[in-house]
Design a protein around this motif. Structure first.
Motif, PDB file in Angstrom:
ATOM      1  N   VAL A  70      94.315  41.375 -79.786  1.00  0.00           N
ATOM      2  CA  VAL A  70      94.089  40.313 -78.796  1.00  0.00           C
ATOM      3  C   VAL A  70      92.584  40.051 -78.668  1.00  0.00           C
ATOM      4  N   MET A  71      91.800  41.120 -78.605  1.00  0.00           N
ATOM      5  CA  MET A  71      90.343  40.968 -78.521  1.00  0.00           C
ATOM      6  C   MET A  71      89.780  40.335 -79.796  1.00  0.00           C
ATOM      7  N   ALA A  72      90.206  40.824 -80.929  1.00  0.00           N
ATOM      8  CA  ALA A  72      89.621  40.363 -82.199  1.00  0.00           C
ATOM      9  C   ALA A  72      89.938  38.893 -82.444  1.00  0.00           C
ATOM     10  N   TYR A  73      91.156  38.456 -82.106  1.00  0.00           N
ATOM     11  CA  TYR A  73      91.479  37.039 -82.295  1.00  0.00           C
ATOM     12  C   TYR A  73      90.711  36.156 -81.316  1.00  0.00           C
ATOM     13  N   GLU A  74      90.417  36.675 -80.116  1.00  0.00           N
ATOM     14  CA  GLU A  74      89.577  35.893 -79.202  1.00  0.00           C
ATOM     15  C   GLU A  74      88.175  35.705 -79.795  1.00  0.00           C
ATOM     16  N   VAL A  75      87.597  36.776 -80.305  1.00  0.00           N
ATOM     17  CA  VAL A  75      86.271  36.662 -80.919  1.00  0.00           C
ATOM     18  C   VAL A  75      86.332  35.703 -82.108  1.00  0.00           C
ATOM     19  N   GLY A 123      83.814  46.561 -74.525  1.00  0.00           N
ATOM     20  CA  GLY A 123      84.915  47.444 -74.180  1.00  0.00           C
ATOM     21  C   GLY A 123      85.959  46.711 -73.346  1.00  0.00           C
ATOM     22  N   THR A 124      87.223  47.067 -73.537  1.00  0.00           N
ATOM     23  CA  THR A 124      88.261  46.552 -72.647  1.00  0.00           C
ATOM     24  C   THR A 124      88.516  47.612 -71.586  1.00  0.00           C
ATOM     25  N   SER A 125      88.713  47.163 -70.367  1.00  0.00           N
ATOM     26  CA  SER A 125      88.772  48.103 -69.259  1.00  0.00           C
ATOM     27  C   SER A 125      89.552  47.504 -68.104  1.00  0.00           C
ATOM     28  N   LEU A 126      90.094  48.392 -67.272  1.00  0.00           N
ATOM     29  CA  LEU A 126      90.697  47.934 -66.015  1.00  0.00           C
ATOM     30  C   LEU A 126      89.645  47.855 -64.916  1.00  0.00           C
ATOM     31  N   ASN A 127      88.454  48.435 -65.203  1.00  0.00           N
ATOM     32  CA  ASN A 127      87.418  48.535 -64.175  1.00  0.00           C
ATOM     33  C   ASN A 127      86.472  47.345 -64.190  1.00  0.00           C
ATOM     34  N   THR A 128      86.994  46.175 -64.376  1.00  0.00           N
ATOM     35  CA  THR A 128      86.178  44.971 -64.360  1.00  0.00           C
ATOM     36  C   THR A 128      87.077  43.803 -63.989  1.00  0.00           C
ATOM     37  N   ASP A 129      86.476  42.760 -63.449  1.00  0.00           N
ATOM     38  CA  ASP A 129      87.245  41.543 -63.186  1.00  0.00           C
ATOM     39  C   ASP A 129      86.938  40.462 -64.212  1.00  0.00           C
ATOM     40  N   GLN A 130      86.080  40.799 -65.187  1.00  0.00           N
ATOM     41  CA  GLN A 130      85.692  39.769 -66.155  1.00  0.00           C
ATOM     42  C   GLN A 130      86.810  39.538 -67.175  1.00  0.00           C
ATOM     43  N   LEU A 145      84.038  45.956 -81.209  1.00  0.00           N
ATOM     44  CA  LEU A 145      85.145  46.047 -80.245  1.00  0.00           C
ATOM     45  C   LEU A 145      85.554  47.505 -80.097  1.00  0.00           C
ATOM     46  N   LEU A 146      85.291  48.033 -78.922  1.00  0.00           N
ATOM     47  CA  LEU A 146      85.523  49.456 -78.662  1.00  0.00           C
ATOM     48  C   LEU A 146      86.918  49.646 -78.077  1.00  0.00           C
ATOM     49  N   ILE A 147      87.739  50.404 -78.788  1.00  0.00           N
ATOM     50  CA  ILE A 147      89.139  50.624 -78.408  1.00  0.00           C
ATOM     51  C   ILE A 147      89.298  52.080 -77.989  1.00  0.00           C
ATOM     52  N   GLY A 148      89.718  52.311 -76.758  1.00  0.00           N
ATOM     53  CA  GLY A 148      89.795  53.677 -76.245  1.00  0.00           C
ATOM     54  C   GLY A 148      91.054  54.416 -76.668  1.00  0.00           C
ATOM     55  N   ASN A 149      91.060  55.687 -76.393  1.00  0.00           N
ATOM     56  CA  ASN A 149      92.210  56.553 -76.674  1.00  0.00           C
ATOM     57  C   ASN A 149      93.488  55.981 -76.054  1.00  0.00           C
ATOM     58  N   GLU A 150      94.610  56.166 -76.779  1.00  0.00           N
ATOM     59  CA  GLU A 150      95.887  55.576 -76.391  1.00  0.00           C
ATOM     60  C   GLU A 150      96.307  55.961 -74.977  1.00  0.00           C
ATOM     61  N   ALA A 151      96.106  57.211 -74.604  1.00  0.00           N
ATOM     62  CA  ALA A 151      96.617  57.665 -73.302  1.00  0.00           C
ATOM     63  C   ALA A 151      95.573  57.539 -72.201  1.00  0.00           C
ATOM     64  N   ARG A 152      94.315  57.764 -72.535  1.00  0.00           N
ATOM     65  CA  ARG A 152      93.303  57.890 -71.485  1.00  0.00           C
ATOM     66  C   ARG A 152      92.351  56.706 -71.393  1.00  0.00           C
ATOM     67  N   ALA A 187      78.059  52.279 -71.278  1.00  0.00           N
ATOM     68  CA  ALA A 187      77.167  51.952 -72.394  1.00  0.00           C
ATOM     69  C   ALA A 187      77.477  50.599 -73.025  1.00  0.00           C
ATOM     70  N   CYS A 188      78.590  49.988 -72.618  1.00  0.00           N
ATOM     71  CA  CYS A 188      78.980  48.708 -73.232  1.00  0.00           C
ATOM     72  C   CYS A 188      78.094  47.568 -72.735  1.00  0.00           C
ATOM     73  N   ASP A 189      77.857  46.594 -73.601  1.00  0.00           N
ATOM     74  CA  ASP A 189      77.155  45.374 -73.189  1.00  0.00           C
ATOM     75  C   ASP A 189      78.070  44.486 -72.353  1.00  0.00           C
ATOM     76  N   LEU A 190      79.339  44.532 -72.670  1.00  0.00           N
ATOM     77  CA  LEU A 190      80.327  43.719 -71.958  1.00  0.00           C
ATOM     78  C   LEU A 190      81.555  44.571 -71.707  1.00  0.00           C
ATOM     79  N   LEU A 191      82.054  44.500 -70.476  1.00  0.00           N
ATOM     80  CA  LEU A 191      83.373  45.065 -70.195  1.00  0.00           C
ATOM     81  C   LEU A 191      84.275  43.896 -69.825  1.00  0.00           C
ATOM     82  N   VAL A 192      85.409  43.825 -70.451  1.00  0.00           N
ATOM     83  CA  VAL A 192      86.304  42.704 -70.184  1.00  0.00           C
ATOM     84  C   VAL A 192      87.720  43.218 -69.975  1.00  0.00           C
TER      85      VAL A 192
END
Lengths: 278, 278
Positions: free
Chosen positions: A255-260, A195-202, A215-222, A231-236
């Motif tokens: 951006v995530m998919a090209y990194e992978v 998952g991509t998140s603001l709640n991590t420093d990784q 690659l888990l992509i969240g709702n546009e606004a929330r 539940a994610c194995d990795l938050l980045v």
């Protein structure tokens, strides 16, 4: 079988036009795709429309002739009509377009073969059809297997999503599941949930991604609900140097998919991507 | 000065509504931005609207109060009106939104300070306002300086582009130039011109990018003209493993921009990016 329709009130015209509405798409199990390029892509993948509509009169483009022949050979309907009626069906003025009516392509999640591709998108409550179509197009580009839609997502077979997918609606597997169904299915086999998140420093470039990467992509606004992040194995975190705290959902997916993909290109561990990069 | 408008036929309502049209935006040198979040972003950057419209009645949000105070202190107009009239001006039903009328922000190319940022976008004949807005939003995220519009691009101050920019219209420098003007300006100083193309085998991760990097993004349907590709210092190819031969224009911009940013993060050579990543 080829035939011609010239009347706006023809029931078939109304029926095709009705496929612009989600409820009627669902009821019929059909969707629309428009334009010679996308219909030809589908044909080259072995997917043919049940019906094809095109303007009568002018000599058809060789690719349109190939489509007509293939649809007829498969027992489908080829219907010639007027630009006005094509316009009515497609919602565009002066449509010189082709319109194909396709059987919808939702794959039951248990039938999804995760080993088929190294990257999968999981879209959570994605609301914008342009974003979802663009995500499919990105999936096609990175050799992803498809998109698993979780929670209340926009219909992937909407005209706008199909158009934005630029044909990837025919190359990408589309499944739909509740979050609990998805998680139970995911944990029954291999797969990193990222998952991509603001709640991590990784930083998103720090982990070593292992296929199949989901690659888990969240709702546009929330963004993602907290429980989903947990539940994610990795938050980045994708670096953001400016004032904004998020990217457009499909851009973040890219951006995530090209990194992978870039990591897999370096290690040579590409799973079963359709084709190796040069 | 605060006042109230309750009539649909008020000339100011018509004037604001007219700013949804490019011709009238150009004539007035004004554009619209909508929503508390974007208007607050602008305020925090020191950019205030000449006029602000909001619904009368309910107690305003504290951030709306801050906006009202700032606009009044700067001598601007604060206009309370009805949700119906806000809806008419914004083109949305039942608009509880704020609408700001801003002086347009086009920077003459000779005044653009290329040393201010390590990454710049150059959009060539970009036609979709959502793409252009998204590109500005990406620019904000990667610490880019802004977007130089070349040839006949969509208006960056259109309501759709401003909305898709999510406030980046206020952080990104926007300039407009002909191709010849741009090239003459570019060659009068430092800067790598980098195009993405199918006509090269050079992978986009192969070159070492040097700031200021100018990322040239071609028209959505046609890509870059051959002469424009020939003028690039570097032509690179983003890998595409699937059937499609292109990405959405703003997605391609994001993939390129994050590659440049990631290289700069590794070398520590970040030019004058607003803020270092964590």
């Amino acid at each position: 079988m080829a035939r011609e329709i010239t009347g706006f009130s023809n029931p078939l015209v109304k029926r095709v036009r009705s496929l612009r509405e989600k409820k009627l798409r669902k009821r019929e199990g059909l969707f629309l795709a428009e334009g010679l390029r996308i219909l030809t892509e589908a044909r080259e993948l072995g997917v043919l429309p049940e019906m094809i509509f095109l303007a009568s009169g002018a000599d058809p483009h060789p690719l349109a002739s190939a489509l007509i022949n293939a649809v007829e050979a498969a027992g489908g309907d080829v219907i010639f009509t007027t630009p006005d009626i094509l316009g009515k069906m497609s919602g565009k003025d002066n449509a010189q377009t082709l319109i194909g009516v396709y059987r919808d392509r939702l794959t039951p999640l248990p039938a999804l073969d995760r080993a088929r591709a190294p990257i999968w998108f999981v879209a959570q409550a994605m609301r914008d059809p342009g974003n979802l179509g663009t995500l499919m197009r990105i999936g096609d580009a990175v050799g992803a297997g498809g998109v698993i839609l979780v929670d209340d997502c926009v219909d992937p077979f909407s005209v706008e999503a199909v158009r934005a997918s630029m044909g990837a609606i025919f190359t990408q597997t589309i499944a739909h599941a509740s979050w609990d169904e998805f998680l139970a299915w995911l944990r029954a086999g291999p797969g990193q949930l990222i998952g991509t998140s603001l709640n991590t420093d990784q930083d998103y470039q720090a982990p070593a991604y292992v296929p199949p990467a989901f690659l888990l992509i969240g709702n546009e606004a929330r963004g993602l609900p907290a429980g989903y992040e947990a539940a994610c194995d990795l938050l980045v975190k994708i670096p953001m140097l400016g004032r904004a705290d998020s990217l457009n959902a499909s851009v973040a997916g890219a951006v995530m998919a090209y990194e992978v993909l870039n990591q897999l290109r370096r290690t040579g561990d590409q799973g079963t991507a359709p084709q190796a990069p040069e």
